[in-house]
Design a protein around this motif. Structure first.
Motif, PDB file in Angstrom:
ATOM      1  N   LEU A 145     -44.941  -2.939 -20.683  1.00  0.00           N
ATOM      2  CA  LEU A 145     -43.573  -3.021 -20.175  1.00  0.00           C
ATOM      3  C   LEU A 145     -42.755  -1.857 -20.719  1.00  0.00           C
ATOM      4  O   LEU A 145     -42.848  -1.516 -21.894  1.00  0.00           O
ATOM      5  N   LYS A 146     -41.949  -1.259 -19.817  1.00  0.00           N
ATOM      6  CA  LYS A 146     -41.148  -0.104 -20.252  1.00  0.00           C
ATOM      7  C   LYS A 146     -39.670  -0.305 -19.957  1.00  0.00           C
ATOM      8  O   LYS A 146     -39.136   0.285 -19.014  1.00  0.00           O
ATOM      9  N   PRO A 147     -39.006  -1.092 -20.773  1.00  0.00           N
ATOM     10  CA  PRO A 147     -37.575  -1.323 -20.554  1.00  0.00           C
ATOM     11  C   PRO A 147     -36.771  -0.041 -20.770  1.00  0.00           C
ATOM     12  O   PRO A 147     -37.201   0.851 -21.495  1.00  0.00           O
ATOM     13  N   LYS A 148     -35.605  -0.003 -20.119  1.00  0.00           N
ATOM     14  CA  LYS A 148     -34.704   1.147 -20.262  1.00  0.00           C
ATOM     15  C   LYS A 148     -33.458   0.802 -21.053  1.00  0.00           C
ATOM     16  O   LYS A 148     -32.719   1.694 -21.456  1.00  0.00           O
ATOM     17  N   THR A 149     -33.179  -0.481 -21.206  1.00  0.00           N
ATOM     18  CA  THR A 149     -31.952  -0.870 -21.903  1.00  0.00           C
ATOM     19  C   THR A 149     -32.225  -1.992 -22.893  1.00  0.00           C
ATOM     20  O   THR A 149     -33.237  -2.700 -22.794  1.00  0.00           O
ATOM     21  N   THR A 150     -31.286  -2.140 -23.819  1.00  0.00           N
ATOM     22  CA  THR A 150     -31.397  -3.214 -24.793  1.00  0.00           C
ATOM     23  C   THR A 150     -31.398  -4.572 -24.089  1.00  0.00           C
ATOM     24  O   THR A 150     -32.117  -5.487 -24.496  1.00  0.00           O
ATOM     25  N   GLU A 151     -30.594  -4.691 -23.028  1.00  0.00           N
ATOM     26  CA  GLU A 151     -30.509  -5.962 -22.314  1.00  0.00           C
ATOM     27  C   GLU A 151     -31.875  -6.316 -21.720  1.00  0.00           C
ATOM     28  O   GLU A 151     -32.289  -7.472 -21.760  1.00  0.00           O
ATOM     29  N   GLU A 152     -32.560  -5.312 -21.180  1.00  0.00           N
ATOM     30  CA  GLU A 152     -33.901  -5.584 -20.646  1.00  0.00           C
ATOM     31  C   GLU A 152     -34.848  -6.033 -21.758  1.00  0.00           C
ATOM     32  O   GLU A 152     -35.628  -6.977 -21.583  1.00  0.00           O
ATOM     33  N   VAL A 153     -34.773  -5.361 -22.913  1.00  0.00           N
ATOM     34  CA  VAL A 153     -35.620  -5.764 -24.045  1.00  0.00           C
ATOM     35  C   VAL A 153     -35.316  -7.219 -24.397  1.00  0.00           C
ATOM     36  O   VAL A 153     -36.219  -8.043 -24.568  1.00  0.00           O
ATOM     37  N   SER A 154     -34.038  -7.509 -24.446  1.00  0.00           N
ATOM     38  CA  SER A 154     -33.620  -8.857 -24.822  1.00  0.00           C
ATOM     39  C   SER A 154     -34.177  -9.902 -23.846  1.00  0.00           C
ATOM     40  O   SER A 154     -34.678 -10.957 -24.255  1.00  0.00           O
ATOM     41  N   LYS A 155     -34.092  -9.598 -22.547  1.00  0.00           N
ATOM     42  CA  LYS A 155     -34.599 -10.550 -21.548  1.00  0.00           C
ATOM     43  C   LYS A 155     -36.114 -10.725 -21.658  1.00  0.00           C
ATOM     44  O   LYS A 155     -36.627 -11.837 -21.549  1.00  0.00           O
ATOM     45  N   ILE A 156     -36.813  -9.606 -21.897  1.00  0.00           N
ATOM     46  CA  ILE A 156     -38.275  -9.691 -22.036  1.00  0.00           C
ATOM     47  C   ILE A 156     -38.628 -10.568 -23.235  1.00  0.00           C
ATOM     48  O   ILE A 156     -39.453 -11.483 -23.141  1.00  0.00           O
ATOM     49  N   VAL A 157     -37.998 -10.268 -24.370  1.00  0.00           N
ATOM     50  CA  VAL A 157     -38.374 -10.963 -25.595  1.00  0.00           C
ATOM     51  C   VAL A 157     -38.023 -12.452 -25.505  1.00  0.00           C
ATOM     52  O   VAL A 157     -38.826 -13.314 -25.890  1.00  0.00           O
TER      53      VAL A 157
END
Ligand SMILES: Cc1cc2nc3c(=O)[nH]c(=O)nc-3n(C[C@H](O)[C@H](O)[C@H](O)COP(=O)(O)OP(=O)(O)OC[C@H]3O[C@@H](n4cnc5c(N)ncnc54)[C@H](O)[C@@H]3O)c2cc1C
Ligand SMILES: Cc1cc2nc3c(=O)[nH]c(=O)nc-3n(C[C@H](O)[C@H](O)[C@H](O)COP(=O)(O)OP(=O)(O)OC[C@H]3O[C@@H](n4cnc5c(N)ncnc54)[C@H](O)[C@@H]3O)c2cc1C
Lengths: 253, 507
Positions: B93-105
């Protein structure tokens, strides 16, 4: 034994990123690290090897430029050169200094120092002119052996292997002569500590172009210096059809 | 300007960003994929969810094409840089934003999907790749510089910025990164922070625990923790940032950092010295500290066998053959005349004392670069030796080199090469034992002996590379039972389901 004169130019170190001045009059040099033109380093190395092989009796390095040019002379001295000559040129004259001026200076010094060989780098990595050796030979009316990748000394002559387009050419010429050093001539040494220390005691003579009767008045005016165009980003295409499509679109096929 | 002549030279002197050379070295031995970690090591897959189409469609909805599932495209993310371990994840997975990281985690936490955070994947202890099929969370797309403050020298950027790129950006502001290491062309600042990377100038600029002013991290439950202070001084409550500096992705995902950057030195000088014994190296180190004082910026040592790695395998030229030991001494200062005078005086002293047999010194960037290659590319060159047992050890300075002769005696002809080099000024040696092929017999002759030896001298079994996958069972050689217990309790508190980088760091 031969007396050898080598030219050493102070240029921006090639590991440094070059930046054009905002007003486009040249490149930024203030606070930028300089070093000896790498092709001149090869010339110095060759001269020093000639001395080590007892073919040369004395090696003299010349640098034309501002006060800091003495730094590259020190480097040459630390590599094994015997003495340095600093021809001081500053200001507008330095900004527009061209191979024609430098070759006149080298020619005068070759006569003055009774040199049998003049060795310079084939080109400087800042202006890429590739003219100094040729013009020096012309002023002196000596034979020239440019782009040397091997130098062998005979009795009265030298045999030089030249890098020419698509191969090598071996020529023989009489001494005195002018040689320009190409990349494969040798791999220059790093000055060792004892030699760096010894170099501090070796003499550097300071002259001006006037002392040699050379006029360095500008002959050109720099109109504009610009960065090369930046390469456009490429695109990755999924298949050959897409590529052909793109080429057609751009009118290339 | 600077066209043909310079380009021709580039080819000769092989000036290239380390990133490319790393990629090449990697490709050089591509034929031999390392054995799967699950087969080589006795390790059990945890009770984590297997990846389902439901999971994948969630990721694809969130990230679009920034989800990699193709087996061959996933391969580089599954293998570590020294090819010592290999996982079999089918999802990067290659998120571009902190929000995306947060949703993934938070999604992974809810569904108990294990995650392996990955930066530039240059880590040397197998921490950056999956052990089994953990989802790889690559920070590589989070590579924006957010702010550079010329006055305070504070850089704020995303975790996926490549160290060397940051250094270049800072250079336009007269600043530099406070750390530098051989992997700079590939490693991320987020990876550096997560491993508390040391590097070549720690001696002068300190370690990241001091330079990181603040950071933003995503906790295992997906919560975004904003500790992105840019203040040099901030004693309000506990210093939570330290939980994430050096915890190797086991307590949270670092998404942004604020770094205190020193001014870029106006004067840099480098001396490269040949010596006959380690005793003499110690004497020169002491003199360098006293005589060069505040301008000393790096003091590294390399033994002959380590330098041969660069000259034999990578054809880097050694201007000073052949001495049993080498030292690299660098100075950073603001006035070259002052620095050169000091350095020359020092060099004259150590030469006339007979401590240094020969050497060279330069302030030309191109020459310095070539000399540094002899030190920085050893890790890369070692890959050509075969299998390499790597140890990154801190020892009291007097015992710094003692492990090398001890291991030589112990292994004899079992090893192709036993070499030692490293951050002398910081008491951190890299011991490398190259063997033709990995065998259990040799492995057992080396470990746990190396760790016991280190422990006997109260050294550290991991000075700067971390614990990762390969060292958890050795942590007790350097940490008390109570310390390890507290670490475990912290892990439990912050990541109750154990989804973040499992099988790593803690035993
Ligand atoms: C004249 C003056 C100048 C000052 N200048 C500065 C300055 O420049 N910079 C600065 O940061 N501060 C400054 N301070 C304040 C500073 O916090 C204290 O001087 C010092 O750091 C506290 O040390 P102490 O031993 O007096 O601790 P105490 O005052 O006794 O305790 C401070 C706190 O630490 C706890 N504590 C003390 N010892 C321990 C221990 N061994 N283990 C666990 N907890 C402990 C206490 O419970 C308390 O919460 C100054 C104070 C004065 C009076
Ligand atoms: C040639 C070479 C030279 C080196 N020299 C040195 C040296 O001098 N000093 C030194 O200390 N190290 C050195 N290293 C190893 C060093 O640890 C790594 O190069 C670097 O710090 C790791 O950064 P990375 O981005 O590659 O992280 P990775 O290798 O991708 O990851 C390292 C660890 O951090 C975790 N991680 C990565 N990014 C994040 C994030 N954003 N949030 C949470 N966790 C994360 C990973 O899960 C893994 O556990 C060297 C490596 C090489 C290949």
């Amino acid at each position: 034994m031969a007396r050898v004169l080598v030219g050493v130019k102070r240029v921006i170190d090639y590991a440094v990123k070059i930046r054009v001045k905002p007003d486009k009059t040249g490149v930024v040099t203030d606070g930028v690290k300089h070093s000896m033109n790498p092709f001149d380093e090869i010339a110095v190395e060759e001269a020093v090897r000639l001395k080590e092989k007892k073919i040369a009796s004395e090696v003299i390095a010349v640098s034309c430029g501002p006060a800091q040019s003495q730094e590259v002379l020190r480097t040459a001295l630390a590599m094994g050169v015997d003495k340095g000559i600093h021809v001081e040129i500053t200001g507008a004259e330095y900004d527009t200094l061209q191979p024609i001026h430098v070759s006149k200076i080298l020619a005068k010094l070759a006569e003055k120092e009774k040199a049998d060989l003049v060795i310079v780098g084939k080109q400087a990595i800042d202006d890429d002119s590739n003219q100094t050796a040729q013009m020096t030979a012309a002023y002196l009316d000596w034979p020239q052996a440019t782009f040397a990748s091997k130098i062998e000394k005979g009795d009265k002559d030298i045999t030089v292997t030249r890098e020419v387009d698509g191969g090598l050419e071996t020529i023989k010429c009489k001494m005195p002569a002018v040689i320009s050093a190409d990349l494969r001539l040798n791999e220059p040494r790093y000055a060792t500590l004892p030699n760096i220390m010894k170099a501090k005691k070796k003499p550097i003579t300071k002259l001006t172009p006037k002392d040699l009767g050379v006029d360095c008045a500008p002959r050109i005016q720099v109109v504009s210096v610009e960065d090369p165009p930046t390469r456009q980003a490429g695109v990755v295409l999924p298949d050959v059809d897409a590529l052909v499509g793109k080429l057609k679109e751009g009118g290339h096929v | 300007m600077f066209s043909r002549g310079a380009r021709q030279l580039e080819r000769r002197l092989r000036i290239q960003p380390l990133g490319t050379s790393l990629a090449r070295a990697y490709a050089a031995g591509e034929s031999a994929l390392p054995q799967l970690t699950k087969d080589r090591y006795p390790v059990q897959r945890g009770d984590y969810a297997e990846l389902t189409d439901n999971h994948l469609s969630f990721f694809k909805n969130l990230l679009g094409h920034r989800v990699i599932t193709d087996a061959s495209e996933c391969e580089p993310y599954n293998i570590d840089w020294i090819k010592s371990v290999r996982g079999y994840s089918r999802c990067v997975l290659k998120p571009k934003t902190t929000e995306e990281v947060s949703k993934i985690v938070s999604f992974c936490n809810e569904h108990k999907v294990a995650i392996c955070p990955q930066g530039g994947n240059t880590g040397l202890v197998g921490g950056s790749v999956p052990v089994f099929d953990e989802v790889v969370l690559s920070l590589s797309q989070m590579n924006q510089v957010l702010d550079i403050n010329d006055t305070s020298g504070v850089l704020v950027c995303e975790a996926g910025c490549i160290l060397e790129n940051l250094d270049e950006r800072l250079s336009d502001h007269g600043l530099m990164m406070p750390l530098d290491l051989g992997a700079k062309g590939s490693c991320h600042i987020g990876g550096n922070v997560s491993t508390n990377a040391g590097g070549l100038r720690l001696l002068r600029y300190g370690n990241l625990q001091g330079s990181v002013l603040g950071l933003e991290a995503v906790k295992a439950n997906g919560e975004i923790l904003d500790c992105l202070s840019t203040l040099k001084k901030d004693n309000t409550g506990f210093h939570l940032k330290h939980l994430f500096i050096g915890s190797e992705g086991s307590l949270g995902i670092v998404t942004k950092v604020a770094i205190q950057c020193p001014p870029k030195p106006k004067a840099v000088n480098l001396a490269f010295l040949g010596l006959k014994s380690f005793e003499d190296i110690l004497k020169v180190l002491k003199k360098a500290k006293h005589e060069l004082g505040e301008i000393l910026s790096s003091c590294e040592m390399i033994d002959e066998r380590s330098i041969n790695v660069c000259t034999e395998h990578l054809k880097v030229k050694n201007p000073l053959p052949d001495y049993p030991f080498y030292m690299l001494i660098e100075t950073h200062g603001s006035n070259n005349a002052h620095d050169e005078e000091k350095l020359n005086q020092f060099l004259e002293n150590v030469m006339s004392d007979g401590l240094v047999l020969d050497g060279t010194a330069t302030n030309e960037p191109s020459k310095m670069k070539n000399i540094w290659e002899l030190r920085e590319r050893i890790t890369e060159g070692l890959l050509y030796d075969g299998y390499v047992f790597k140890y990154d050890i801190s020892l009291p300075i007097e015992n710094f080199y003692s492990l090398v002769p001890v291991m030589k005696e112990r292994l004899g002809s079992d090893a192709v090469r036993i070499s030692g080099y490293g951050h002398l000024g910081d008491g951190n040696i890299h011991l490398n034992i190259s063997v033709k092929d990995f065998t259990q017999e040799i492995y057992k002759k080396i470990e746990p002996f190396v760790y016991e030896y280190t422990s006997k001298f109260r050294g550290s079994v991991s000075a700067e590379h971390g614990i990762g996958f390969r060292k958890p069972k050795y942590i007790h050689y350097s940490k008390s039972q109570e310390s390890v217990q507290l670490m475990k309790e912290l892990k439990k508190l912050m990541d109750p389901k154990g989804i973040l980088n499992p099988y790593k760091v803690l035993p």
